[in-house]
Design a protein around this motif. Structure first.
Motif, PDB file in Angstrom:
ATOM      1  N   ASN A  68       1.106  -1.173  -0.018  1.00 50.33           N
ATOM      2  CA  ASN A  68      -0.039   0.198  -0.126  1.00 50.33           C
ATOM      3  C   ASN A  68       0.848   1.293  -0.211  1.00 50.33           C
ATOM      4  O   ASN A  68       1.754   1.384   0.708  1.00 50.33           O
ATOM      5  N   HIS A  69       0.784   2.037  -0.899  1.00 53.43           N
ATOM      6  CA  HIS A  69       1.642   3.220  -1.206  1.00 53.43           C
ATOM      7  C   HIS A  69       1.729   4.114   0.180  1.00 53.43           C
ATOM      8  O   HIS A  69       2.669   4.535   0.576  1.00 53.43           O
ATOM      9  N   VAL A  70       0.523   4.431   0.614  1.00 55.10           N
ATOM     10  CA  VAL A  70       0.368   5.327   1.746  1.00 55.10           C
ATOM     11  C   VAL A  70       1.006   4.691   3.106  1.00 55.10           C
ATOM     12  O   VAL A  70       1.746   5.420   3.796  1.00 55.10           O
ATOM     13  N   VAL A 130       1.157  13.366   4.541  1.00 54.79           N
ATOM     14  CA  VAL A 130       0.612  14.535   3.929  1.00 54.79           C
ATOM     15  C   VAL A 130       1.334  14.452   2.477  1.00 54.79           C
ATOM     16  O   VAL A 130       2.840  14.583   2.252  1.00 54.79           O
ATOM     17  N   SER A 131       0.569  14.356   1.356  1.00 56.00           N
ATOM     18  CA  SER A 131       1.133  14.109  -0.066  1.00 56.00           C
ATOM     19  C   SER A 131       0.329  14.708  -1.011  1.00 56.00           C
ATOM     20  O   SER A 131      -0.638  15.438  -0.694  1.00 56.00           O
ATOM     21  N   GLY A 132       0.539  14.586  -2.216  1.00 56.36           N
ATOM     22  CA  GLY A 132      -0.264  15.055  -3.294  1.00 56.36           C
ATOM     23  C   GLY A 132      -1.792  14.328  -3.565  1.00 56.36           C
ATOM     24  O   GLY A 132      -2.727  14.954  -4.187  1.00 56.36           O
ATOM     25  N   GLY A 178       3.543   2.775   2.672  1.00 52.62           N
ATOM     26  CA  GLY A 178       4.872   2.923   2.308  1.00 52.62           C
ATOM     27  C   GLY A 178       5.566   4.058   2.788  1.00 52.62           C
ATOM     28  O   GLY A 178       6.605   4.006   3.379  1.00 52.62           O
ATOM     29  N   HIS A 179       4.657   5.293   2.792  1.00 49.10           N
ATOM     30  CA  HIS A 179       5.244   6.563   2.977  1.00 49.10           C
ATOM     31  C   HIS A 179       5.758   6.495   4.742  1.00 49.10           C
ATOM     32  O   HIS A 179       6.785   7.040   4.997  1.00 49.10           O
ATOM     33  N   VAL A 180       5.113   5.883   5.528  1.00 48.34           N
ATOM     34  CA  VAL A 180       5.072   5.750   6.773  1.00 48.34           C
ATOM     35  C   VAL A 180       6.356   5.038   6.925  1.00 48.34           C
ATOM     36  O   VAL A 180       7.517   5.532   7.812  1.00 48.34           O
ATOM     37  N   THR A 240       9.103  12.374  -0.747  1.00 46.41           N
ATOM     38  CA  THR A 240       8.550  12.166  -1.804  1.00 46.41           C
ATOM     39  C   THR A 240       8.384  10.833  -2.415  1.00 46.41           C
ATOM     40  O   THR A 240       9.322  10.118  -1.817  1.00 46.41           O
ATOM     41  N   ASP A 241       7.760  10.317  -3.504  1.00 43.97           N
ATOM     42  CA  ASP A 241       7.553   8.895  -3.960  1.00 43.97           C
ATOM     43  C   ASP A 241       8.915   8.261  -4.140  1.00 43.97           C
ATOM     44  O   ASP A 241       9.919   9.071  -4.933  1.00 43.97           O
ATOM     45  N   ASN A 242       9.145   6.952  -3.685  1.00 41.30           N
ATOM     46  CA  ASN A 242      10.592   6.455  -3.696  1.00 41.30           C
ATOM     47  C   ASN A 242      10.397   5.059  -3.701  1.00 41.30           C
ATOM     48  O   ASN A 242       9.275   4.317  -2.902  1.00 41.30           O
TER      49      ASN A 242
HETATM   50 ZN    ZN Z   1       3.251   9.312  -2.457  1.00 36.48          ZN
END
Ligand code: ZN
Ligand code: KG4
Length: 353
Positions: free
Chosen positions: A110-112, A145-147, A114-116, A319-321
């Protein structure tokens, strides 16, 4: 345990290798942002086509940086949602093919989430990264907090969390991108508003903060429209005047004051609720995640107002990585999360937390 992470949910084609849930060994990103910047926002078809061109070279580069061969890789994690359909498909189909041909377990990330997990990276032999020295502890309060997202999430443990609240309309990053467009500032809007704001007065305009029924919910569409109305008034133009012509009528000091005032209100909105949640849940750690977590203004306001210390990850990992997806994959493997079927894994463009 070394996991290859593949991320292609928006306009960044990214791959990384992470070892054991904390060491970043290789991290490669190709972005089609320059092309999207010409249009003032992401064009999904262009993003998908760029992913197709970049994904194999980016994976190769991540493996080379990590000095790994396929024999060293223990699993593959790939973002399967949320994101743009065409973009997600490229990453997922690539990961599925590699999982089959290289015979590796596959994890659907899950992308979100992943950010965490970018915040759990604490070591790297790679130059140019500033990482926190310790991993965050549970209970963990995450401001995402992202786009595409503005959420407050309380993690009791790995994979055991509650969504406390989220935006009802625009995400904070999306609002930055849209306000930047009206001000004639380049895409992505968050960093360009941050830069312009340095020349302006954050108290020059008082844009309203949205009042929401949910204690931890957000809204950014009201403040964004308030900016538009203020600009129309300053320029003496009616509401139906083409918004893309307004920037040319504003002076540079006016643009700077609007950027600084909007940034102050938008950041204050998420910081107010983070502090409210901190007081209610008394978490052991607080992390910020997603592209807007790179914002110096957000980091400053949190440092000034949050009654606990907070360690930030490198802006490149906000940012996305691929590193965040590889690290989430490490924890999915450690916690024996179900494997994805490489013959059937699909995409979930609207996947939520
Ligand atoms: Zn993102
Ligand atoms: O997490 P991300 O790369 O992609 C999504 O998952 O959406 O976040 C992109 C968003 C964009 O809206 C961009 O304007 C914002 O993050 N952003 C920033 C900064 N860098 C990227 N906002 C504020 N300050 C930054 N330095």
């Amino acid at each position: 345990m070394k996991i290859l992470g593949i991320e292609s949910s928006c306009d960044e084609t990214a791959a990384a290798i992470v070892e054991d849930g904390y060491t970043l060994l290789g991290n490669a990103v190709a972005t089609s942002m320059d092309i999207h910047a010409q249009y003032g926002g992401v064009i999904p078809e262009i993003a998908a086509r760029s992913h197709i061109e970049s994904i194999i070279p980016v994976i190769k580069e991540a493996l080379e940086q990590a000095a790994c061969t396929w024999d060293d890789i223990d699993g593959i994690a790939v973002t399967y949602g949320a994101g743009l359909s065409g973009s997600l498909l490229v990453g997922v189909m690539t990961a599925r093919s590699l999982a089959i041909t290289k015979q590796k377990p596959l994890y659907a990330a899950n992308h979100v989430e992943g950010h965490v997990y970018a915040n759990f990276l604490t070591q790297t032999p790679l130059p140019g990264y500033t990482l926190p020295s310790n991993q965050p502890s549970f209970p963990l309060l995450a401001l995402i907090v992202s786009g595409g997202h503005s959420q407050l999430v309380l993690f009791r443990d790995h994979f055991d969390y509650t969504l406390l609240g989220q935006t009802h309309d625009d995400a904070i990053g999306e609002a930055f991108d849209k306000v930047a467009k009206v001000l004639g500032l380049p895409y992505p809007g968050g960093p360009s508003i941050g830069k312009k704001a340095l020349e302006g007065n954050p108290l020059a305009f008082t844009f309203p903060k949205a009042k929401m029924p949910g204690k931890y919910d957000f809204s950014f569409s009201g403040p964004k429209t308030a900016v538009l109305r203020t600009i129309q008034e300053l320029c003496g133009k009616p509401h139906d005047f083409p918004s893309f012509e307004l920037a040319g009528l504003l002076s540079e000091p006016q643009k700077a004051d609007i950027a600084a005032s909007f940034q102050r209100i938008a950041v204050e909105t998420v910081v107010d609720k983070t502090i409210l949640a901190y007081k209610e849940f008394q978490p052991a750690s607080v992390v910020i995640a997603g592209g807007v977590a790179a914002s110096p203004e957000l980091r400053k306001q949190l440092a000034d107002r949050l009654p606990c210390s907070i360690s930030y990850t490198d802006p490149k990992l906000c940012t996305d990585n691929g590193a965040m997806i590889a690290n989430l994959g490490c924890f999915m493997a450690k916690h024996q999360r179900p494997l994805a079927d490489p013959y059937t894994l699909g995409i979930e463009p609207n996947l939520s937390m």
